[in-house]
Write a protein that holds these residues in place. Structure first.
Motif, PDB file in Angstrom:
ATOM      1  N   ALA A   1       0.861  -1.184   0.000  1.00  9.38           N
ATOM      2  CA  ALA A   1       0.000   0.000   0.000  1.00  9.38           C
ATOM      3  C   ALA A   1       0.900   1.238   0.000  1.00  9.38           C
ATOM      4  O   ALA A   1       1.342   1.699   1.059  1.00  9.38           O
ATOM      5  CB  ALA A   1      -0.924  -0.013   1.215  1.00  9.38           C
ATOM      6  N   LYS A   2       1.201   1.759  -1.166  1.00  8.21           N
ATOM      7  CA  LYS A   2       2.263   2.757  -1.313  1.00  8.21           C
ATOM      8  C   LYS A   2       1.972   4.081  -0.622  1.00  8.21           C
ATOM      9  O   LYS A   2       2.879   4.856  -0.347  1.00  8.21           O
ATOM     10  CB  LYS A   2       2.547   2.994  -2.802  1.00  8.21           C
ATOM     11  N   GLY A   3       0.705   4.353  -0.318  1.00  7.14           N
ATOM     12  CA  GLY A   3       0.399   5.586   0.387  1.00  7.14           C
ATOM     13  C   GLY A   3       0.775   5.555   1.853  1.00  7.14           C
ATOM     14  O   GLY A   3       0.896   6.600   2.505  1.00  7.14           O
ATOM     15  N   CYS A   4       0.982   4.345   2.392  1.00  5.78           N
ATOM     16  CA  CYS A   4       1.390   4.188   3.794  1.00  5.78           C
ATOM     17  C   CYS A   4       2.083   2.838   3.910  1.00  5.78           C
ATOM     18  O   CYS A   4       1.463   1.840   4.273  1.00  5.78           O
ATOM     19  CB  CYS A   4       0.181   4.279   4.719  1.00  5.78           C
ATOM     20  N   ASP A   5       3.370   2.817   3.587  1.00  6.99           N
ATOM     21  CA  ASP A   5       4.092   1.548   3.485  1.00  6.99           C
ATOM     22  C   ASP A   5       5.241   1.399   4.478  1.00  6.99           C
ATOM     23  O   ASP A   5       6.209   0.683   4.224  1.00  6.99           O
ATOM     24  CB  ASP A   5       4.609   1.333   2.056  1.00  6.99           C
TER      25      ASP A   5
ATOM     26  N   ARG B   1       9.211  -6.507   7.158  1.00 10.60           N
ATOM     27  CA  ARG B   1       9.468  -6.510   5.714  1.00 10.60           C
ATOM     28  C   ARG B   1       9.561  -5.100   5.130  1.00 10.60           C
ATOM     29  O   ARG B   1      10.054  -4.915   4.028  1.00 10.60           O
ATOM     30  CB  ARG B   1       8.381  -7.302   4.972  1.00 10.60           C
ATOM     31  N   THR B   2       9.062  -4.116   5.862  1.00 14.23           N
ATOM     32  CA  THR B   2       9.160  -2.738   5.385  1.00 14.23           C
ATOM     33  C   THR B   2      10.309  -1.982   6.051  1.00 14.23           C
ATOM     34  O   THR B   2      10.403  -0.765   5.946  1.00 14.23           O
ATOM     35  CB  THR B   2       7.839  -1.972   5.615  1.00 14.23           C
ATOM     36  N   GLY B   3      11.176  -2.723   6.738  1.00 10.56           N
ATOM     37  CA  GLY B   3      12.365  -2.106   7.329  1.00 10.56           C
ATOM     38  C   GLY B   3      12.180  -1.593   8.734  1.00 10.56           C
ATOM     39  O   GLY B   3      13.079  -0.937   9.280  1.00 10.56           O
ATOM     40  N   GLY B   4      11.046  -1.870   9.349  1.00  9.85           N
ATOM     41  CA  GLY B   4      10.812  -1.410  10.712  1.00  9.85           C
ATOM     42  C   GLY B   4      11.607  -2.205  11.733  1.00  9.85           C
ATOM     43  O   GLY B   4      12.002  -3.350  11.484  1.00  9.85           O
TER      44      GLY B   4
ATOM     45  N   VAL C   1       4.266 -10.749  -1.355  1.00  7.74           N
ATOM     46  CA  VAL C   1       2.880 -11.233  -1.365  1.00  7.74           C
ATOM     47  C   VAL C   1       2.819 -12.716  -1.028  1.00  7.74           C
ATOM     48  O   VAL C   1       1.988 -13.161  -0.226  1.00  7.74           O
ATOM     49  CB  VAL C   1       2.225 -10.970  -2.737  1.00  7.74           C
ATOM     50  N   GLU C   2       3.701 -13.515  -1.644  1.00  7.29           N
ATOM     51  CA  GLU C   2       3.685 -14.950  -1.413  1.00  7.29           C
ATOM     52  C   GLU C   2       3.893 -15.258   0.072  1.00  7.29           C
ATOM     53  O   GLU C   2       3.205 -16.106   0.651  1.00  7.29           O
ATOM     54  CB  GLU C   2       4.770 -15.630  -2.238  1.00  7.29           C
ATOM     55  N   GLU C   3       4.831 -14.565   0.700  1.00  4.88           N
ATOM     56  CA  GLU C   3       5.065 -14.786   2.121  1.00  4.88           C
ATOM     57  C   GLU C   3       3.896 -14.297   2.967  1.00  4.88           C
ATOM     58  O   GLU C   3       3.534 -14.922   3.966  1.00  4.88           O
ATOM     59  CB  GLU C   3       6.350 -14.088   2.562  1.00  4.88           C
ATOM     60  N   ALA C   4       3.298 -13.189   2.562  1.00  3.15           N
ATOM     61  CA  ALA C   4       2.170 -12.644   3.324  1.00  3.15           C
ATOM     62  C   ALA C   4       1.001 -13.612   3.375  1.00  3.15           C
ATOM     63  O   ALA C   4       0.255 -13.647   4.355  1.00  3.15           O
ATOM     64  CB  ALA C   4       1.728 -11.312   2.729  1.00  3.15           C
ATOM     65  N   MET C   5       0.839 -14.405   2.323  1.00  2.65           N
ATOM     66  CA  MET C   5      -0.269 -15.357   2.269  1.00  2.65           C
ATOM     67  C   MET C   5       0.121 -16.737   2.785  1.00  2.65           C
ATOM     68  O   MET C   5      -0.722 -17.638   2.850  1.00  2.65           O
ATOM     69  CB  MET C   5      -0.796 -15.466   0.839  1.00  2.65           C
TER      70      MET C   5
ATOM     71  N   VAL D   1      -2.094 -15.869  10.611  1.00  2.00           N
ATOM     72  CA  VAL D   1      -1.092 -16.801  10.099  1.00  2.00           C
ATOM     73  C   VAL D   1      -1.711 -17.612   8.951  1.00  2.00           C
ATOM     74  O   VAL D   1      -1.995 -18.804   9.099  1.00  2.00           O
ATOM     75  CB  VAL D   1      -0.573 -17.746  11.215  1.00  2.00           C
ATOM     76  N   PRO D   2      -1.934 -16.974   7.809  1.00  2.00           N
ATOM     77  CA  PRO D   2      -2.548 -17.699   6.686  1.00  2.00           C
ATOM     78  C   PRO D   2      -1.602 -18.718   6.068  1.00  2.00           C
ATOM     79  O   PRO D   2      -0.372 -18.594   6.161  1.00  2.00           O
ATOM     80  CB  PRO D   2      -2.859 -16.582   5.690  1.00  2.00           C
TER      81      PRO D   2
END
Length: 265
Positions: free
Chosen positions: A139-143, A171-174, A205-209, A238-239
């Motif tokens: 979601a590039k507006g808040c990533d 995954r976003t560097g946090g 995406v693959e990891e998120a799912m 945990v999908p």
């Protein structure tokens, strides 16, 4: 021990109805489910939703099983889309007793983000609900966590709270150090899952799912949970969709629940 909620995509079999029954059987009192769903590339619903026609029956189901809803999904701020179109799905979520509605910010124009997110917060407020602002790499507006905090400050909406999803954070560097600097009162909920490494990524995406059972990966989940105040709702997300044709989703969900409870003991 703190209560935890079970997310619908952790136990996707049977949709929202079976989620509630399964959660009660697993001695959980909270769930996260869909009253609106994203669509697949071919325009089909990605997840089963609570249908408006089934509102009364679903209200009874929740009451009979002593289960409540912490998060209703999915209400993104999108380019060329007006959030007022979510009114019916938000009203359904509120009628079912949902505490908050979840949003991602795919819009990138700052003026339009402010307008649409402000409208969404106002709609939710009128219904007695929070808005959960979930930053993700998609979601590039808040990533990122940093962008989420800045957007929260700029919006100045009392019912807007930030979500901390373990996968999206790392995954976003946090980092945990960044999280320590955030006012804990602006965090509404956290999502528990695990991952194999701390690699920052622009496409996961693959990891998120297909996430890892809590405690089986590298994420410092105990330390993350320790940073969440008692007011923060905890959600087991945990999908696992990679092997859906021969996969026991109930067994998987029970493993995720047991592992999450171990983290909280």
């Amino acid at each position: 021990m703190r209560d935890v909620a079970l997310h619908q995509i952790t136990m996707a079999k049977g949709g929202p109805t079976e989620l509630v029954r399964f959660a009660a059987k697993a001695d959980l009192k909270k769930v996260c489910l869909f009253t609106a769903t994203p669509l697949t590339a071919d325009g089909k619903p990605m997840f089963a939703i609570v249908e408006p026609s089934g509102k009364t029956e679903f209200q009874s189901l929740l009451a009979d099983h002593n289960v409540s809803i912490i998060n209703a999904e999915y209400f993104p701020v999108m380019p060329e889309t007006d959030v007022t179109g979510y009114a019916a799905a938000l009203e359904l979520a509120a009628a079912l007793g949902a505490k908050r509605a979840v949003t991602h910010i795919h819009e990138v124009d700052p003026t339009r983000i402010a307008d649409q997110l402000g409208t969404l917060c106002a709609m939710a407020s009128d219904l007695g609900m929070e808005i959960g602002l979930e930053f993700t790499g998609f979601a590039k507006g808040c990533d990122s966590l940093e962008k989420a905090v800045k957007l929260h400050q700029a919006m100045n909406q009392p019912n807007l709270k930030i979500a901390i999803d373990a996968l999206h954070l790392f995954r976003t560097g946090g980092t945990l150090d960044q999280l320590k600097a955030v006012d804990p009162q602006i965090i509404g909920y956290a999502q528990i899952c695990d991952g194999p490494h701390f690699r920052k990524s622009v496409n996961y995406v693959e990891e998120a799912m297909n996430r890892m059972i809590p405690g089986e990966g590298m994420f410092p989940l105990r330390a993350l949970i320790d940073l969440m105040g008692d007011h923060v709702d905890l959600d087991i997300e945990v999908p696992h969709f990679a092997s859906a044709s021969h996969f026991d989703s109930e067994k998987w969900a029970l493993e995720a629940i047991a592992a999450s409870k171990m983290l909280l003991e």
